[in-house]
Scaffold this motif. Structure first.
Motif, mmCIF file in Angstrom:
data_model
loop_
_atom_site.group_PDB
_atom_site.id
_atom_site.type_symbol
_atom_site.label_atom_id
_atom_site.label_comp_id
_atom_site.label_asym_id
_atom_site.label_seq_id
_atom_site.Cartn_x
_atom_site.Cartn_y
_atom_site.Cartn_z
ATOM 1 N N MET A 173 -20.166 -46.027 33.605
ATOM 2 C CA MET A 173 -19.653 -44.707 33.229
ATOM 3 C C MET A 173 -20.298 -44.270 31.924
ATOM 4 S SD MET A 173 -15.738 -44.444 31.749
ATOM 5 C CE MET A 173 -15.764 -45.457 30.285
ATOM 6 N N ARG A 174 -20.763 -43.018 31.888
ATOM 7 C CA ARG A 174 -21.220 -42.463 30.610
ATOM 8 C C ARG A 174 -20.233 -41.356 30.255
ATOM 9 N NH1 ARG A 174 -25.527 -42.601 26.739
ATOM 10 N NH2 ARG A 174 -25.489 -40.599 25.696
ATOM 11 N N CYS A 175 -19.840 -41.280 28.989
ATOM 12 C CA CYS A 175 -18.733 -40.375 28.671
ATOM 13 C C CYS A 175 -19.180 -38.921 28.730
ATOM 14 C CB CYS A 175 -18.103 -40.737 27.342
ATOM 15 S SG CYS A 175 -18.907 -40.093 25.904
ATOM 16 N N GLU A 176 -18.198 -38.087 29.014
ATOM 17 C CA GLU A 176 -18.393 -36.640 29.024
ATOM 18 C C GLU A 176 -18.383 -36.168 27.564
ATOM 19 O OE1 GLU A 176 -15.115 -35.006 31.265
ATOM 20 O OE2 GLU A 176 -15.647 -32.941 30.759
ATOM 21 N N VAL A 177 -19.321 -35.283 27.211
ATOM 22 C CA VAL A 177 -19.380 -34.774 25.839
ATOM 23 C C VAL A 177 -19.100 -33.278 25.859
ATOM 24 C CG1 VAL A 177 -20.791 -34.486 23.764
ATOM 25 C CG2 VAL A 177 -21.102 -36.519 25.209
ATOM 26 N N LEU A 178 -18.101 -32.834 25.109
ATOM 27 C CA LEU A 178 -17.806 -31.402 24.989
ATOM 28 C C LEU A 178 -18.047 -30.984 23.547
ATOM 29 C CD1 LEU A 178 -14.458 -31.191 27.027
ATOM 30 C CD2 LEU A 178 -16.782 -30.691 27.819
ATOM 31 N N ILE A 179 -18.914 -30.001 23.368
ATOM 32 C CA ILE A 179 -19.196 -29.513 22.013
ATOM 33 C C ILE A 179 -18.160 -28.463 21.648
ATOM 34 C CG2 ILE A 179 -20.895 -28.273 20.594
ATOM 35 C CD1 ILE A 179 -23.045 -29.740 22.274
ATOM 36 N N ARG B 163 -6.366 -42.269 29.202
ATOM 37 C CA ARG B 163 -7.776 -42.593 28.965
ATOM 38 C C ARG B 163 -8.160 -42.358 27.499
ATOM 39 N NH1 ARG B 163 -8.676 -45.592 33.167
ATOM 40 N NH2 ARG B 163 -10.767 -45.657 32.282
ATOM 41 N N LEU B 164 -9.428 -42.628 27.174
ATOM 42 C CA LEU B 164 -9.875 -42.620 25.772
ATOM 43 C C LEU B 164 -10.720 -41.393 25.436
ATOM 44 C CD1 LEU B 164 -10.991 -46.363 25.414
ATOM 45 C CD2 LEU B 164 -8.717 -45.349 25.104
ATOM 46 N N ALA C 143 -12.830 -39.733 22.084
ATOM 47 C CA ALA C 143 -13.259 -39.765 20.679
ATOM 48 C C ALA C 143 -13.223 -38.343 20.139
ATOM 49 C CB ALA C 143 -14.655 -40.352 20.566
ATOM 50 N N PHE C 144 -12.688 -38.199 18.934
ATOM 51 C CA PHE C 144 -12.544 -36.864 18.344
ATOM 52 C C PHE C 144 -12.790 -36.932 16.838
ATOM 53 C CE2 PHE C 144 -8.451 -37.482 16.224
ATOM 54 C CZ PHE C 144 -7.902 -38.558 16.913
ATOM 55 N N PRO C 145 -13.184 -35.785 16.245
ATOM 56 C CA PRO C 145 -13.456 -35.782 14.805
ATOM 57 C C PRO C 145 -12.178 -35.704 13.993
ATOM 58 C CG PRO C 145 -13.775 -33.589 15.700
ATOM 59 C CD PRO C 145 -13.440 -34.465 16.867
ATOM 60 N N THR C 146 -12.147 -36.394 12.869
ATOM 61 C CA THR C 146 -11.136 -36.130 11.849
ATOM 62 C C THR C 146 -11.916 -35.738 10.586
ATOM 63 O OG1 THR C 146 -10.947 -38.258 10.705
ATOM 64 C CG2 THR C 146 -9.782 -38.048 12.819
ATOM 65 N N GLU C 147 -11.214 -35.450 9.503
ATOM 66 C CA GLU C 147 -11.913 -35.081 8.274
ATOM 67 C C GLU C 147 -12.573 -36.288 7.616
ATOM 68 O OE1 GLU C 147 -8.939 -35.966 8.557
ATOM 69 O OE2 GLU C 147 -7.795 -36.076 6.691
ATOM 70 N N THR C 148 -12.234 -37.512 8.050
ATOM 71 C CA THR C 148 -12.851 -38.708 7.452
ATOM 72 C C THR C 148 -14.019 -39.177 8.319
ATOM 73 O OG1 THR C 148 -11.274 -40.143 8.608
ATOM 74 C CG2 THR C 148 -10.702 -39.446 6.352
ATOM 75 N N VAL C 149 -13.692 -39.727 9.479
ATOM 76 C CA VAL C 149 -14.695 -40.231 10.431
ATOM 77 C C VAL C 149 -14.207 -39.869 11.837
ATOM 78 C CG1 VAL C 149 -15.296 -42.155 8.887
ATOM 79 C CG2 VAL C 149 -13.581 -42.523 10.683
ATOM 80 N N TYR C 150 -15.039 -40.074 12.850
ATOM 81 C CA TYR C 150 -14.576 -39.870 14.233
ATOM 82 C C TYR C 150 -13.607 -40.987 14.614
ATOM 83 C CZ TYR C 150 -17.584 -35.973 15.570
ATOM 84 O OH TYR C 150 -18.154 -34.727 15.680
ATOM 85 N N GLY C 151 -12.540 -40.614 15.329
ATOM 86 C CA GLY C 151 -11.565 -41.588 15.791
ATOM 87 C C GLY C 151 -11.680 -41.789 17.294
ATOM 88 N N LEU C 152 -11.240 -42.969 17.753
ATOM 89 C CA LEU C 152 -11.207 -43.259 19.186
ATOM 90 C C LEU C 152 -9.751 -43.166 19.617
ATOM 91 C CD1 LEU C 152 -12.315 -44.193 21.846
ATOM 92 C CD2 LEU C 152 -12.371 -46.522 20.973
ATOM 93 N N GLY C 153 -9.375 -42.039 20.225
ATOM 94 C CA GLY C 153 -7.979 -41.743 20.461
ATOM 95 C C GLY C 153 -7.447 -42.225 21.795
ATOM 96 N N ALA C 154 -6.173 -42.624 21.759
ATOM 97 C CA ALA C 154 -5.440 -42.995 22.972
ATOM 98 C C ALA C 154 -3.971 -42.679 22.746
ATOM 99 C CB ALA C 154 -5.602 -44.494 23.251
ATOM 100 N N ASN C 155 -3.241 -42.450 23.814
ATOM 101 C CA ASN C 155 -1.795 -42.241 23.727
ATOM 102 C C ASN C 155 -1.149 -43.436 23.019
ATOM 103 O OD1 ASN C 155 0.940 -41.983 24.117
ATOM 104 N ND2 ASN C 155 0.831 -41.739 26.354
ATOM 105 N N ALA C 156 -0.582 -43.193 21.840
ATOM 106 C CA ALA C 156 -0.040 -44.288 21.032
ATOM 107 C C ALA C 156 1.232 -44.872 21.620
ATOM 108 C CB ALA C 156 0.231 -43.801 19.610
ATOM 109 N N LEU C 157 1.831 -44.203 22.604
ATOM 110 C CA LEU C 157 3.081 -44.703 23.176
ATOM 111 C C LEU C 157 2.843 -45.466 24.477
ATOM 112 C CD1 LEU C 157 5.305 -41.546 22.482
ATOM 113 C CD2 LEU C 157 4.870 -43.544 21.016
ATOM 114 N N ASP D 293 -14.103 -42.172 27.762
ATOM 115 C CA ASP D 293 -14.104 -41.162 28.815
ATOM 116 C C ASP D 293 -14.647 -39.827 28.336
ATOM 117 O OD1 ASP D 293 -12.534 -42.635 31.044
ATOM 118 O OD2 ASP D 293 -11.489 -43.056 29.172
ATOM 119 N N LEU D 294 -14.346 -39.464 27.096
ATOM 120 C CA LEU D 294 -14.720 -38.131 26.642
ATOM 121 C C LEU D 294 -14.940 -38.147 25.129
ATOM 122 C CD1 LEU D 294 -13.169 -34.913 28.022
ATOM 123 C CD2 LEU D 294 -13.547 -35.058 25.586
#
Ligand code: TXA
Ligand code: MG
Length: 337
Positions: free
Chosen positions: A1-7, A29-30, A32-46, A169-170
């Motif tokens: 799988m190669r992740c989908e990139v949305l600009i 699913r996972l 990656a998104f920008p924050t003001e510090t660095v990019y984060g790898l996000g997932a549902n924390a619950l 994933d994205l």
């Protein structure tokens, strides 16, 4: 799988891209998104399964807990069992922003996120894309930096793809992040509060709000499990990196004579050199230096060099976070003199 990139343009948010990313997150699913510090790898924390995917994608040791991101103070408070005055004051002063607070957890936060511990780290990020995503998905997001474990944090979408393209994933690509280094982490479960990771919010900033803060030097290994990110060598480039105190010129010339292709990273070039080194002039202001540091190291890492020599900035408190990250990036002990 190669992740989908949305600009996405942070100044003109495309609602459909944010909605698509939110749907991916709600499906466990996972993203990656920008924050003001660095990019984060996000997932549902619950969602424990989503949390486990983060650890697998990063190759992260299970003992290292994740930071949970929320869109506002009220959403962060739902995750913690105690909200002391200090938390309220710090949140009012620094959120949204690069400050992470460690507090007693609520049982709704799964063990995988807290690494089985009794506390949870929470922050409200100050990036329009991160905030829009948090609001759109209606979930707290566990998001470590979007890099493979022990590697440099990503400050650009390309850095995320370098390490994780086939593992997520994205990716929401909103260009370079502004802060450049990871958030300050402060433990509020102890009195006085204890700094676990220096960052953009300085000790002076914190002390102006809550009084004395204990500093935990990265070399203090009194209680390493408290914040595993404090372990040395957590944010290193692949190219061997060494730190020098003072003028790096002689060291760079010595390495060049040995036939090593060398980069020389300094805020000031104090002496001329005939060495054929790659010269990188850094800002002499700690905030501007931090903003560029990882991008420069990522770029040098891609040049197939044999060595990166970095001159240490001044030892003052304003430079504490930069020093901390440079010490972690150091992979070559200084030459015996
Ligand atoms: O700026 C940031 O903080 C970025 C962006 C994406 O928000 N995130 C980040 O996450 O740097 P990560 O996972 O790379 O670093 C999290 C740090 C680690 O040092 C971890 O040990 C510490 O926070 N941490 C997380 N939860 C903790 C807890 N419950 N107690 C103590 N330390 C904790
Ligand atoms: Mg990290």
């Amino acid at each position: 799988m190669r992740c989908e990139v949305l600009i996405v343009d942070p100044e003109a948010l495309d609602v459909s891209s944010i909605a698509r990313a939110a749907a991916v997150l709600r499906a466990g699913r996972l993203v990656a998104f920008p924050t003001e510090t660095v990019y984060g790898l996000g997932a549902n924390a619950l969602d424990p399964a989503a949390g486990a995917r983060v650890f697998a994608a990063k190759g992260r040791p299970p003992g290292n807990p994740l930071i949970v991101h929320a869109p506002d103070v009220a959403s962060a408070r739902v995750l913690v069992a105690d909200w002391p005055n200090a938390a309220q004051q710090l949140a009012e002063r620094f959120w949204p922003g690069p400050l992470t607070l460690v507090l007693p957890r609520q049982p709704i936060v799964p063990d995988v996120v807290t690494a089985g511990g009794s506390t949870v780290a929470v922050r409200v990020p100050a990036h329009p894309v991160a905030l829009a995503l948090l609001r759109a998905c209606g979930l707290p997001l566990a998001a470590p930096s979007a890099n493979r474990s022990t590697r440099l944090s990503p400050t650009r979408a390309e850095h995320v793809l370098d390490g994780l393209a086939d593992r997520i994933d994205l990716l929401l690509d909103a260009g370079p992040t502004s802060g450049g280094i990871e958030s300050t982490v402060l433990d509020l479960t102890v009195q006085p509060p204890r700094l676990l990771r220096p960052g953009p919010v300085t000790v002076a900033d914190l002390e102006a709000v809550v009084g004395r803060v204990t500093r935990l030097a990265p070399t203090d290994n009194d209680e390493p499990a408290r914040s595993p990110g404090l372990h040395a060598k957590h944010y290193a480039p692949r190219t061997p990196l060494e730190l020098v105190v003072g003028d790096g010129c002689l060291r760079v010339e010595e390495l060049t004579r040995q036939g090593r292709r060398t980069a020389w990273v300094a805020s000031e070039i104090r002496s001329a050199t005939h060495a054929t080194a790659v010269l990188v002039l850094m800002p002499d202001d700690p905030v501007a230096y931090a903003a560029q540091l990882y991008a420069i190291l990522h770029q040098l890492d891609g040049q197939g060099l044999d060595r990166i020599v970095v001159e240490l900035p001044p030892e003052t408190e304003a430079w504490m976070a930069v020093h901390d990250r440079l010490r972690r990036a150091e992979t070559v002990p200084p030459p015996a003199s």
